[in-house]
Design a protein around this motif. Structure first.
Motif: not given
Length: 294
Positions: A41-50, A62-68
């Protein structure tokens, strides 16, 4: 170019560009079947399965911009040490975000009934070492405890577009048998915030949690799909607004991440889906839109 000049910041610009038809046509990874990958996840140290076959929730993550708009709202509301609920957690974008916001001494209770989605949600929580403050439930919240079916169309490229059925359906859909539970039957400490997205079944969730809601009066962020609200709960917006008023809540819908407007206006304009924020009348004097967006 003129429309871009009206945007408030770079994140909103990225959100608009990613949602554009040109971007979707040229850059979306349209896998024909499920393809799960772990991304940062862009801008963080976290990961997410997509899931790369999901053109909606997974694509946004995927683009680290879900539901702004909704993400901005959550970041403005959730505080360290809070206990919060993610009802309809999907792959965990908000679960992970809220787990970081509440910190080591806060708690996130996340509910996701779909088997595969729940499995990868759990992997994301484990990967980010959040198992101490995130509790996962492979259950659907409802106004009755028992069994039901989570149903979806296999041709739909939005796995989140699933709904609860009390009976089996035809060959055009797929189903998983799931457990349902009432929120009031769970032993959950005082809750300050609820994010809910359950495809039109929100009224039954709130009925099953009426004691918790009356006790804690949490702020609530809810997606409203007008068509699914009518299909699942036999309510139009006027019915639902009356329902919310009867449990002591006022509501507004998010506009460009920085304001509020009448939900009726959205329905009258033919907008299919809106995200609404709700708070109890007792909190109204203490919590207003300008407090959230500055």
């Amino acid at each position: 170019m003129e429309q871009f000049q009206k945007l408030s910041d770079f994140d909103e610009l990225i959100s608009v560009l990613i949602a554009s038809e040109e971007f979707m046509t040229r850059y979306t990874c349209a896998f024909p079947t499920e393809k799960w990958v772990m991304v940062k996840i862009s801008g963080t140290s976290d990961y997410i399965y997509v899931d790369l076959s999901d053109d909606y929730v997974s694509r946004g993550c995927l683009f680290s911009n879900y539901e702004y708009n909704e993400s901005r709202f959550v970041r403005g509301i959730v505080r360290p040490n809070d206990t919060v609920l993610d009802i309809g957690a999907n792959i965990g974008w908000f679960t992970i975000m809220m787990a970081r916001l509440v910190g080591d001494h806060g708690h996130v209770h996340a509910f996701e009934p779909r088997t595969t989605t729940y499995e990868y949600l759990g992997k994301s929580i484990a990967q980010n070492k959040l198992t101490t403050n995130v509790v996962l439930y492979q259950k659907a919240l409802s106004d009755v405890s028992g069994e039901a079916y989570i149903t979806w169309r296999p041709t739909d490229r939005n796995p989140g577009n699933s709904w609860i059925s009390k009976q089996t359906t035809g060959a055009s859909t797929k189903q998983d048998r799931i457990s349902t539970v009432r929120l009031d039957d769970l032993s959950i400490e005082p809750v300050s915030f609820i994010k809910i997205d359950v495809e039109g079944a929100e009224p039954s969730v709130f009925r099953g949690g009426e004691k918790l809601i009356a006790r804690d009066k949490p702020v609530i962020l809810s997606e409203i799909n007008f068509a699914q609200l009518r299909s699942m709960s036999s309510m139009n917006w006027s019915d639902y607004r009356l329902f919310l008023n009867n449990i002591g809540y006022d509501s507004f819908y998010l506009v460009d991440g920085k304001g509020a407007a009448s939900v009726s206006d959205a329905e009258n304009k033919g907008i299919d889906v809106v995200s609404i924020a709700m708070w109890s009348s007792e909190r109204k004097m203490h919590l207003k839109p300008q407090d959230i967006w500055g």
